[in-house]
Design a protein around this motif. Structure first.
Motif, short mmCIF file in Angstrom:
data_model
loop_
_atom_site.label_atom_id
_atom_site.label_comp_id
_atom_site.label_asym_id
_atom_site.label_seq_id
_atom_site.Cartn_x
_atom_site.Cartn_y
_atom_site.Cartn_z
N VAL A 132 -0.52 -59.01 -19.05
CA VAL A 132 -1.50 -58.08 -19.61
C VAL A 132 -0.78 -57.24 -20.65
O VAL A 132 0.18 -56.51 -20.32
N THR A 133 -1.22 -57.34 -21.88
CA THR A 133 -0.53 -56.66 -22.98
C THR A 133 -0.49 -55.15 -22.77
O THR A 133 0.48 -54.49 -23.13
N ASN A 134 -1.55 -54.60 -22.22
CA ASN A 134 -1.59 -53.15 -21.97
C ASN A 134 -0.38 -52.73 -21.15
O ASN A 134 0.28 -51.74 -21.44
N THR A 135 -0.08 -53.51 -20.09
CA THR A 135 1.05 -53.21 -19.22
C THR A 135 2.38 -53.39 -19.96
O THR A 135 3.32 -52.59 -19.79
N GLN A 136 2.46 -54.42 -20.79
CA GLN A 136 3.69 -54.68 -21.52
C GLN A 136 4.04 -53.53 -22.46
O GLN A 136 5.21 -53.17 -22.60
N GLN A 137 3.04 -52.97 -23.11
CA GLN A 137 3.30 -51.84 -24.00
C GLN A 137 3.85 -50.64 -23.22
O GLN A 137 4.75 -49.94 -23.68
N VAL A 138 3.30 -50.43 -22.02
CA VAL A 138 3.75 -49.31 -21.22
C VAL A 138 5.15 -49.58 -20.67
O VAL A 138 6.01 -48.69 -20.65
N GLU A 139 5.42 -50.80 -20.24
CA GLU A 139 6.75 -51.16 -19.74
C GLU A 139 7.82 -50.99 -20.81
O GLU A 139 8.97 -50.63 -20.51
N ALA A 140 7.43 -51.22 -22.06
CA ALA A 140 8.38 -51.06 -23.17
C ALA A 140 8.58 -49.60 -23.54
O ALA A 140 9.40 -49.29 -24.41
N GLY A 141 7.84 -48.72 -22.89
CA GLY A 141 7.95 -47.30 -23.21
C GLY A 141 7.30 -46.96 -24.53
O GLY A 141 7.62 -45.92 -25.13
N LEU A 142 6.38 -47.78 -24.99
CA LEU A 142 5.75 -47.58 -26.29
C LEU A 142 4.26 -47.29 -26.16
O LEU A 142 3.50 -47.36 -27.14
N ALA A 143 3.83 -46.98 -24.94
CA ALA A 143 2.48 -46.49 -24.65
C ALA A 143 2.55 -45.82 -23.28
O ALA A 143 3.50 -46.05 -22.51
N VAL A 144 1.58 -44.97 -23.00
CA VAL A 144 1.57 -44.25 -21.72
C VAL A 144 0.19 -44.38 -21.09
O VAL A 144 -0.82 -44.50 -21.79
N PRO A 145 0.12 -44.35 -19.76
CA PRO A 145 -1.19 -44.44 -19.10
C PRO A 145 -1.98 -43.16 -19.30
O PRO A 145 -1.43 -42.05 -19.35
N LEU A 146 -3.28 -43.32 -19.43
CA LEU A 146 -4.17 -42.16 -19.49
C LEU A 146 -4.40 -41.62 -18.08
O LEU A 146 -4.36 -42.36 -17.10
N ARG A 147 -4.62 -40.31 -18.00
CA ARG A 147 -4.89 -39.72 -16.68
C ARG A 147 -6.25 -40.16 -16.17
O ARG A 147 -6.41 -40.51 -15.01
N GLU A 148 -7.24 -40.10 -17.03
CA GLU A 148 -8.60 -40.53 -16.65
C GLU A 148 -8.72 -42.00 -16.98
O GLU A 148 -8.91 -42.38 -18.14
N GLN A 149 -8.59 -42.82 -15.96
CA GLN A 149 -8.57 -44.25 -16.17
C GLN A 149 -9.98 -44.84 -16.10
O GLN A 149 -10.76 -44.52 -15.21
N SER A 150 -10.29 -45.69 -17.06
CA SER A 150 -11.54 -46.44 -16.99
C SER A 150 -11.42 -47.58 -15.98
O SER A 150 -12.42 -48.12 -15.54
N LEU A 151 -10.17 -47.92 -15.65
CA LEU A 151 -9.92 -48.96 -14.65
C LEU A 151 -8.96 -48.39 -13.62
O LEU A 151 -7.75 -48.46 -13.77
N GLU A 152 -9.50 -47.80 -12.57
CA GLU A 152 -8.66 -47.06 -11.65
C GLU A 152 -7.64 -47.94 -10.95
O GLU A 152 -6.48 -47.59 -10.84
N GLN A 153 -8.06 -49.10 -10.46
CA GLN A 153 -7.12 -49.98 -9.77
C GLN A 153 -6.01 -50.44 -10.71
O GLN A 153 -4.85 -50.50 -10.33
N GLY A 155 -5.01 -48.80 -13.18
CA GLY A 155 -4.23 -47.61 -13.52
C GLY A 155 -2.95 -47.51 -12.72
O GLY A 155 -1.92 -47.04 -13.21
N SER A 156 -2.99 -47.92 -11.46
CA SER A 156 -1.77 -47.86 -10.64
C SER A 156 -0.72 -48.82 -11.18
O SER A 156 0.48 -48.51 -11.15
N GLU A 157 -1.14 -49.95 -11.71
CA GLU A 157 -0.19 -50.88 -12.32
C GLU A 157 0.44 -50.26 -13.57
O GLU A 157 1.63 -50.43 -13.83
N LEU A 158 -0.38 -49.56 -14.33
CA LEU A 158 0.13 -48.91 -15.53
C LEU A 158 1.13 -47.82 -15.17
O LEU A 158 2.16 -47.65 -15.85
N ARG A 159 0.85 -47.08 -14.12
CA ARG A 159 1.78 -46.02 -13.72
C ARG A 159 3.10 -46.61 -13.22
O ARG A 159 4.17 -46.04 -13.45
#
Length: 373
Positions: A132-153, A155-159
Motif C-alpha cells: 500500500v503506497t500510503n504506508t510506504q510513504q509513511v515508512e519512508a518518513g515522507l508522510a505522516v498519519p492524520l489524527r482523524e482517520q477516514s479508515l480507522e483500522q 490508521g493503526s497500520e499507518l501509525r
C-alpha cells in the motif's frame, strides 16, 4: 402460567427483539460510517505524480486526481512564500512517491466511505506491487498519519509505519536533514561530540572551537524558537510528525545548550590563559630578538672596525714598502753616481796614424810652437 398469559408475552418479546436488531443495525451503520468501511475499488494507470501525496491516474479513459488517504505529506511552499518546517522534505517526498509509482504503472484504488479529497481529488488507498503506497510513504518518513482517520483500522497500520520511520530516523525524523526537528538540534549536539578531548594548545585553536560552539548555540536557540511554534495537539505537518517527540527533543536540546555554555566558559578561560602565555612568550622572543640584534650590530661594528684597522695597517705597510723602495732606489742611484765619479779617465792610446799636419794641429800645438819661438 396460563396459555393466555404466555400468548401476551410473545408480542412483547418480539417487539423487544425488533428494537434490539434495529439498534444493532443502526450501530453498525454508524460504526461503518465512523470507521470508513471501504466500499469501492478500481484499477487505474498512473499518469503522473504531482506531489508527495497526490497523483493523477487514468481510469477507464478518464483522468482522475487521487490523494493518498489517511496521510499528510510535506508540500512545496507556494510561489513567493518562505518555506517553513511544514514544507520540510517536500521535494524528497514527491521524488519518493514518483519512484514508487511510475507513469504507466497499474494501481488498485480502494476508496473509503468518505472519499472526497482536497481540491476536488478523491481519497484512496493505492495498492501497487503487493504494497500500500500510503504506508510506504509513511515508512519512508515522507508522510505522516492524520489524527482523524477516514479508515480507522488502516490508521493503526499507518501509525506503526510512522513508528518504524521514527525508530529508523528516516525522512522527517532524520537528524541529518537540517529542516527536521531532530536536524535543528543536531548541530549543537554534534559540535560538542566532535570537540577534541584534548584542550586547545593555542589561542587560535581555542578561538576556532569557541566559534564552532557559538554557532551551534545560535542554531540551538533557533531550534528552540521552532519548538515554540509547534502545537503537540495541532493538525499541521510539524505537529503530526514531531508532536510526541517535542519533550524528548526539547530535553536533549536543553542538555546540549547547557553543555555548550559550560564548554564555552571553559574554552574562553583556556583561551585567556593561552593568550597570556603567548603574550609573555612573544615579549620574551621580542626581547631575545632585540638582544640578538644588538649583539649582531655590536659584532658588525667590531668587524667593521677590525676591517678598517686592517685596511689602515695595510695602507701603512704599503706606504712603508713604497718608502723603502724609494730609499733603496735613491741609494742605488747615489751609489751609481759615486761609482761613476770615482772611476779615472782612461789615457789616450797612441794612434798609428801619421801625426797631424801643421794645418790640422790643435791649438795647443800651435801655442807650444809659439812658445818655442
Amino acid at each position: 402460567m396460563t396459555e393466555q398469559q404466555t400468548a401476551r408475552r410473545f408480542p412483547v418479546l418480539a417487539i423487544i427483539a425488533f428494537v434490539l436488531v434495529a439498534a444493532l443495525l443502526l450501530t453498525l451503520a454508524i460504526l461503518s460510517t465512523i470507521k470508513g468501511v471501504r466500499t469501492a475499488a478500481a484499477d487505474a494507470n498512473v499518469v503522473r505524480v504531482q506531489d508527495g501525496q497526490t497523483l493523477v491516474v487514468n481510469r477507464d479513459g478518464t483522468e482522475e486526481t487521487v490523494t493518498l488517504a489517511g496521510v499528510m505529506a510535506p508540500l512545496p511552499a507556494a510561489e513567493g512564500q518562505d518555506p517553513t518546517v511544514d514544507h520540510c522534505l517536500a521535494e524528497q517526498s514527491m521524488a519518493n512517491l514518483a519512484g514508487l509509482l511510475e507513469p504507466g504503472d497499474t494501481v488498485r484504488l480502494e476508496y473509503p466511505e468518505e472519499s472526497d479529497g482536497p481540491d476536488g481529488s478523491r481519497l484512496a488507498l493505492v495498492h501497487h506491487g503487493g504494497r500500500v503506497t500510503n504506508t510506504q510513504q509513511v515508512e519512508a518518513g515522507l508522510a505522516v498519519p492524520l489524527r482523524e482517520q477516514s479508515l480507522e483500522q488502516f490508521g493503526s497500520e499507518l501509525r506503526e509505519a510512522q513508528e518504524t520511520a521514527r525508530t529508523e530516523e528516516a525522512g522527517l525524523y532524520s537528524p541529518a536533514q537540517s529542516c527536521t526537528l531532530a536536524g535543528q538540534i543536531a548541530p549543537a549536539v554534534t559540535v560538542l561530540q566532535d570537540l577534541p578531548e584534548e584542550r586547545p594548545e593555542s589561542a587560535e585553536a581555542a578561538d576556532a572551537q569557541i566559534e564552532a560552539v557559538e554557532t551551534a548555540v545560535e542554531q540551538g536557540i533557533t531550534a528552540e524558537k521552532v519548538f515554540a511554534t509547534i502545537d503537540p495537539e495541532g493538525g499541521s505537518l510539524a505537529s503530526l510528525a514531531w508532536g510526541q517527540d517535542l519533550p524528548r527533543l526539547q530535553e536533549r536540546l536543553d542538555g546540549a545548550l547547557s553543555s555548550a555554555q559550560s564548554e564555552l566558559d571553559s574554552l574562553k578561560s583556556t583561551r585567556n590563559v593561552l593568550l597570556t602565555r603567548e603574550r609573555e612568550e612573544k615579549a620574551r622572543q621580542e626581547e631575545e630578538a632585540r638582544q640578538a640584534e644588538l649583539e649582531r650590530k655590536r659584532q658588525e661594528a667590531a668587524r667593521q672596525a677590525e676591517a678598517q684597522r686592517q685596511r689602515e695597517q695595510a695602507a701603512r705597510a704599503e706606504a712603508e714598502r713604497r718608502a723603502a723602495e724609494d730609499r733603496r732606489r735613491a741609494e742605488e742611484s747615489a751609489k751609481a753616481e759615486e761609482s761613476e765619479s770615482a772611476t779615472p779617465t782612461p789615457s789616450a792610446t797612441p794612434s798609428s796614424s801619421p801625426p797631424p799636419s801643421s794645418e790640422s794641429a790643435s791649438p795647443e800645438d800651435s801655442d807650444s810652437s809659439g812658445d818655442d819661438d
